[in-house]
Structures are given as C-alpha cells and as structure tokens.
Design an enzyme around this catalytic site. Structure first.
Site, PDB file in Angstrom:
ATOM      1  N   TYR A 134       0.841  -1.201   0.000  1.00  0.00           N
ATOM      2  CA  TYR A 134       0.000   0.000   0.000  1.00  0.00           C
ATOM      3  C   TYR A 134       0.873   1.247   0.000  1.00  0.00           C
ATOM      4  O   TYR A 134       1.785   1.379   0.809  1.00  0.00           O
ATOM      5  CB  TYR A 134      -0.919   0.007   1.231  1.00  0.00           C
ATOM      6  CG  TYR A 134      -1.772   1.251   1.302  1.00  0.00           C
ATOM      7  CD1 TYR A 134      -2.828   1.443   0.422  1.00  0.00           C
ATOM      8  CD2 TYR A 134      -1.517   2.254   2.249  1.00  0.00           C
ATOM      9  CE1 TYR A 134      -3.597   2.591   0.459  1.00  0.00           C
ATOM     10  CE2 TYR A 134      -2.290   3.408   2.297  1.00  0.00           C
ATOM     11  CZ  TYR A 134      -3.326   3.567   1.398  1.00  0.00           C
ATOM     12  OH  TYR A 134      -4.083   4.713   1.430  1.00  0.00           O
TER      13      TYR A 134
ATOM     14  N   ARG B 299     -12.479   1.814 -21.823  1.00  0.00           N
ATOM     15  CA  ARG B 299     -13.531   2.663 -22.418  1.00  0.00           C
ATOM     16  C   ARG B 299     -12.952   4.046 -22.702  1.00  0.00           C
ATOM     17  O   ARG B 299     -11.821   4.333 -22.325  1.00  0.00           O
ATOM     18  CB  ARG B 299     -14.649   2.829 -21.386  1.00  0.00           C
ATOM     19  CG  ARG B 299     -14.104   3.443 -20.097  1.00  0.00           C
ATOM     20  CD  ARG B 299     -15.153   3.900 -19.122  1.00  0.00           C
ATOM     21  NE  ARG B 299     -14.560   4.741 -18.097  1.00  0.00           N
ATOM     22  CZ  ARG B 299     -13.964   4.310 -16.998  1.00  0.00           C
ATOM     23  NH1 ARG B 299     -13.900   3.019 -16.741  1.00  0.00           N
ATOM     24  NH2 ARG B 299     -13.437   5.151 -16.137  1.00  0.00           N
TER      25      ARG B 299
HETATM   26  C1  MV4 Z   1      -4.020   1.722  -4.136  1.00  0.00           C
HETATM   27  C2  MV4 Z   1      -3.683   2.778  -3.278  1.00  0.00           C
HETATM   28  C3  MV4 Z   1      -2.492   2.707  -2.614  1.00  0.00           C
HETATM   29  N1  MV4 Z   1      -1.676   1.633  -2.769  1.00  0.00           N
HETATM   30  N2  MV4 Z   1      -3.201   0.672  -4.259  1.00  0.00           N
HETATM   31  C4  MV4 Z   1      -8.353   3.354  -5.392  1.00  0.00           C
HETATM   32  C5  MV4 Z   1      -9.095   3.146  -6.675  1.00  0.00           C
HETATM   33  C6  MV4 Z   1      -8.517   1.933  -7.276  1.00  0.00           C
HETATM   34  N3  MV4 Z   1      -8.382   2.130  -8.680  1.00  0.00           N
HETATM   35  C7  MV4 Z   1      -7.193   1.739  -6.624  1.00  0.00           C
HETATM   36  N4  MV4 Z   1      -7.132   2.669  -5.529  1.00  0.00           N
HETATM   37  C8  MV4 Z   1      -6.021   2.766  -4.767  1.00  0.00           C
HETATM   38  N5  MV4 Z   1      -5.153   1.724  -4.854  1.00  0.00           N
HETATM   39  C9  MV4 Z   1      -2.067   0.632  -3.592  1.00  0.00           C
HETATM   40  N6  MV4 Z   1      -1.258  -0.433  -3.731  1.00  0.00           N
HETATM   41  C10 MV4 Z   1      -4.556   3.876  -3.190  1.00  0.00           C
HETATM   42  C11 MV4 Z   1      -5.744   3.864  -3.929  1.00  0.00           C
HETATM   43  C12 MV4 Z   1      -6.571   5.041  -3.802  1.00  0.00           C
HETATM   44  C13 MV4 Z   1      -6.758   5.906  -4.894  1.00  0.00           C
HETATM   45  C14 MV4 Z   1      -6.193   5.685  -6.143  1.00  0.00           C
HETATM   46  C15 MV4 Z   1      -6.395   6.543  -7.194  1.00  0.00           C
HETATM   47  C16 MV4 Z   1      -7.182   7.681  -7.019  1.00  0.00           C
HETATM   48  C17 MV4 Z   1      -7.768   7.928  -5.814  1.00  0.00           C
HETATM   49  C18 MV4 Z   1      -7.570   7.062  -4.717  1.00  0.00           C
HETATM   50  C19 MV4 Z   1      -8.135   7.338  -3.485  1.00  0.00           C
HETATM   51  C20 MV4 Z   1      -7.958   6.474  -2.445  1.00  0.00           C
HETATM   52  C21 MV4 Z   1      -7.181   5.325  -2.604  1.00  0.00           C
END
Ligand code: MV4
Length: 447
Positions: A202, A292
């Site tokens: 993460y 898309r």
């Molecule tokens: C994550 C992350 C941090 N670390 N993966 C949120 C949407 C989904 N597409 C994946 N997301 C995230 N994955 C890892 N390994 C944090 C998020 C995330 C996030 C990502 C993109 C845009 C906004 C977000 C808001 C909260 C968490």
C-alpha cells in the site's frame, strides 16, 4: 466506414459521440429513457429511440432493449460511451452475437484487462511496473501472511473483479490482514460475483497519473501521453489535467511505452487508459486498465490535437490508426473541471431540478462539453455531472488563470453546483504549485 451508429449512453458523452459521427459522415441514433425524452441533445441525433423508464436498470443498463433498438434502426455499430454498459464484456459479446460492431475492445480483451489479477500478470509480462504483491488470487491465509511479511506492511487487499475503489481494505499489520481477508472475499463475491482477492504493497502518498492509449485491429498502438487526476473525492475526480505537473517527457516516456506494449500483448483495439499511482520519487505502479473512453479524454485531445472519439470509431470500422507515435506531441496545457449539480456545503448533495439560468463561459481556449441548455431539467436518476469545462493555454500557470476566468463567467441558477469550489481550487496556492496527492482534497474539505 459505418453508415449508422447507435449511442448507448446519455448526456454530454452522447452529444460528444453524435458530433464525432456527424464529422465522419455517419448517421447517429440516440437512445433515451423517459426521463431524458425532452433533453435537447436527443434531437440532435438523426434518430432517437425510447428504451424505457428513468431507472438505468430499465433503460441504459438494459442490454436486450439496447440491442433491440440497434436492430430496429439497423445500426452497424454501438458506441457505449463511459459508465453504464461500457465495460461489460457480456454487452460486447451480445453485440458480436448480433453482428453489430462494438466500438471498443473484444469481449476477450475486455475481460482479461478487467480482471485485476490477470491484468497485473499481463502488465508484468509487458514490462509495465506494478506494486509488489501476491502473483495470484489468495487461496490460503498463510500464503497472504507470508507475502505480506516479504513486501512489508502496510498492504492493501483488493478484489480482482473490483474497480473504482470498491472492495479495498488497508492492513497495517498481520492481525489486521487476518481479520480482513475472509470478509474482503465474501464482500467481493456478493458485490462482483467473484470472491478472488489479492494483496499488494500500500502506497500512502501518491498522485494519480494515467496514460491514454489507443490501438487498431492490425496490432498498431500508440499512447497520447498522460493525465493527472489526483484532485478527487470518494473516487470521483473533480479536476484532471495534462500534462502532469512537474513530470518530464523522459520520466513518463518509458511508462507510456510499456502501456502501449501491454495493449499490444492483450491484442487490444480501441481506446484504453492505464491508471498508475506515482510516488514522491516519481516511481510508477499500475493499478488497472479502463477499457472505455474516459470522462476526462478532452484534456488529452486539447494537448495532442487527436480526436479520441473519432479515432475510436475509425479503428472499430477497421481503419488503421491514422497517427504514428512520432506525430503525437504535447502542446501547452489543458485542465478539465467537472461541473456537478451538487452542493459542496451539504456533503455534495445532488441538486436535480430545472436550470433557469445557464450562462456558459467562452472565449479563447475554452471548450464546454455539456448537454445542458437554459431550461434543462437535471433528472434525479443519473450522475450529477452537468458540464465539463475544458481550458487550454500555453502553460499550466496561464491555463489555471484562464480556467479561473472562465469559471467566473459561468452562471447557473437556481441549483447549486461545484463551480464556486472549482474557482477556490484554481486559486489555492497548493493546487497552483502542483503535485497535490490523491488524499489532498478530502483533507482540505474536512479541515
Ligand atoms: C491503491 C492505493 C495505494 N496503494 N493501491 C483506489 C481506486 C482503485 N483504482 C485503486 N485505488 C487505490 N489503490 C495501492 N497499492 C490507493 C488507492 C486510492 C486511490 C487511487 C487513485 C485515485 C484515488 C484514490 C483514493 C484512495 C485510494
């Protein structure tokens, strides 16, 4: 080329596709729900067919009604737009079964890239950087514990069939991991019909950077550089821009080229977006692929001059990509503000109802993608986005000044909108500086 294209969508993107069809000399057919029957954009298409009542499940999400409409008007192809059925492999398959061209990837390519575990495997094979994590879906708790210990905490549990932030759980130690694994899988099964979950490292502080790619049916593919979409709330983007502030072409080029390799490897045709998180050292990790056209595609159109929607239609009709990679430059800067009929002071409460005053901005470098006109009634059934204000200028600083200028011209009454919030954001010193992370807006709105 197609003679007639049915548009399986509504609102601004339906209008955007009608315009692309007209420029290509293709007849367009809009479908509409009873809630959209008086919407002016519906009449701009060459034909319009009612497909059911307001609730999306009975209209814009109803595969058999949309296919029936396409048969009735003898459409050669369907453009799905974004949302609704645009990423449903069963819809792309239904189109194929009825010999209607789906303007997008094959159901096979869509299903492969839509499954996060399979997509991550393909990404690794193509040389696209991804987060360290479990190579497959988790079968046993012990396995997850072992991998988490190797990559180090915090880790995140994600559903392989999830997307847009649904079904994610952050775990800061082994106890939390063990407490969350089963629940995450059960939840994923209920929500997506697939209980497969995986874990990965993460990342706490990240920006959201995505690469636009497009491929044809001959195995050619190019990228259209990146967009930065870090200003978001609850996985809903408010502002997108291109290019990403503070990112050199040298840093982004290998990532963009790897994204192109991924869609070539997946035998993908049509437009796609590879989503990445970027850490503070500008390392990239791919999250998922959107199969898309995206809401924010106009910012890429403004900086590259490529008409993405027309290109999607041309490659679906079997034309070769009309560009080579070396023809794709970056010209100036573009910003998109998503204008929603929502009240930010009331937790972004939706504001359906009539628009009695509608005074859109104009002038140099201003593009409005909207289906709204004065007197339009915002229906309660759908997404609350009523316009996209897209602004182009020579560089980021000028672009932000111009965006603020356009926002000040923009008047909507009596419903509340996100226009004042966008104006505040354009004048925010941290936003001006560039590089705010994906949690910045939510922190800002809290305090
Ligand atoms: C994550 C992350 C941090 N670390 N993966 C949120 C949407 C989904 N597409 C994946 N997301 C995230 N994955 C890892 N390994 C944090 C998020 C995330 C996030 C990502 C993109 C845009 C906004 C977000 C808001 C909260 C968490």
């Amino acid at each position: 080329m197609f003679s007639r294209v049915l548009i399986a969508n509504r609102g601004e993107i339906a209008l955007r596709i009608i315009r692309a069809c007209r420029e290509l000399g293709i007849e367009s057919v809009s479908v509409f729900s009873e809630a959209d029957k008086d919407a002016p954009y519906v009449k701009l298409a060459d034909q319009a067919i009612c497909i059911g009542p307001g609730p999306a499940k009975e209209s814009y999400l109803n595969i058999s009604r949309i296919i029936a409409a396409a048969e009735v008007c003898d459409a050669d192809a369907i453009h799905p737009g974004y949302g609704f059925l645009s990423e449903r492999a069963e819809f792309a398959q239904a189109c194929r079964d009825c010999k209607i061209e789906f303007i997008g990837p094959t159901p096979e390519a869509m299903a492969r890239l839509g499954d996060k575990v399979a997509c991550k495997k393909a990404a690794k094979e193509a040389g696209v950087p991804v987060f360290p994590g479990s190579p497959d879906a988790i079968e046993e708790e012990a396995e997850a514990v072992k991998i988490a210990a190797q990559i180090g905490y915090p880790v995140i549990i994600k559903a392989s069939a999830g997307g847009g932030g649904r079904g994610m759980r952050i775990c800061r130690n082994e106890t939390e991991l063990l407490a969350n694994l089963k629940a995450a899988s059960t939840e994923a099964l209920a929500a997506f019909g697939n209980g497969a979950v995986f874990i990965e490292k993460y990342l706490e502080h990240a920006q959201h950077v995505e690469i636009q790619v497009i491929g044809d049916k001959f195995g050619n593919a190019i990228h259209l550089w990146e967009r930065n979409c870090s200003i978001q709330r609850r996985h809903q983007k408010l502002i997108e821009e291109a290019p990403s502030p503070g990112l050199s072409r040298e840093k982004i080029r290998p990532v963009a080229e790897a994204a192109v390799n991924l869609i070539k490897l997946a035998k993908y045709h049509g437009a796609a977006t590879c989503e990445f998180l970027m850490d503070e050292k500008k390392n990239f990790y791919m999250l998922e692929v959107n199969t898309r056209v995206q809401v924010e595609h106009p910012v890429t159109e403004m900086i590259t001059g490529v008409d993405i929607v027309k290109t999607m239609i041309r490659v679906a009709a079997g034309e070769k990509l009309p560009y080579t990679q070396d023809q794709i430059g970056v010209h100036g800067h573009a910003i998109e503000c998503r204008i929603n009929a929502e009240d930010p002071s009331k937790g972004f409460m939706p504001q359906p109802g009539p628009v009695n005053v509608w005074q859109p901005p104009g002038g140099p470098g201003v593009r409005m993608d909207t289906h709204v006109v004065q007197g339009y009634v915002v229906p309660k059934w759908y997404d609350s986005m009523i316009a996209k204000l897209i602004v182009h200028d020579v560089d980021r600083d000028h672009c932000m000044t111009r965006t603020a200028r356009a926002l000040r011209e923009f008047k909507v009454e009596p419903i509340k909108t996100t226009i004042p919030l966008h104006l505040q954001l354009m004048n925010d010193p941290e936003v001006r500086k560039g590089g705010v992370d994906i949690h910045w807006l939510e922190r800002k709105l809290k305090g």
